[in-house]
Design an enzyme around this catalytic site. Sequence first.
Site: not given
Length: 194
Positions: A19, A71, A96, A117
């Site tokens: 991530h 997010n 990513d 997100n």
Amino acid sequence: MYLIAGLGNPERKYEGTRHNAGFAAIDALLDKLGGQKLNETKFNGAYTKVRYESSKGMEQIVIVKPLTYMNLSGNCIAPLANFYKIEPEHIIVFSDDINLDVGRMRIRAAGSAGGHNGLKSIISCLGSDKFGRIRVGVGMKPDNMDLAVHVLARFNQTDEKVMEEMYEEAASAALDIIDNGLEHAMNRYNSMKL
């Protein structure tokens, strides 16, 4: 003026995870630009401004890692872009992508968040999807694994070596966008496989 952002999570425990590919691409870009450091902390992000001698002349680039967690990335990028009066078309985002194999990247000029997100937050906060994105392949999740576990996991040794090279290529792709435009960068990098 351009804004280049890398998406990730700010705590040390997330370093090296799938991530945080966006943060790693920012590190590669800073190295490529002479070892610059993110020396400002405002707008919910760590950032710096650099001068870059592009093929079109001297450009100013704001380089940022949002410190909001993935997010809520838009809560950093939109205020920063607004402060420096940077249009969405001059924003480039590293993120990513679990739908791309390790060693692949996909550059896009606009479009949906594709389930990501961080990108969804940026689109919402900017009120536009017309920003460039360099999506770095981190590999699909195994069928028997939870998505959150997959994206917060580290790469194996083999993939990690490929990713180090990929981050450098992603950094080069961002500068290619500034030098030659998104279409040129898409033609050059979207078919590349490390």
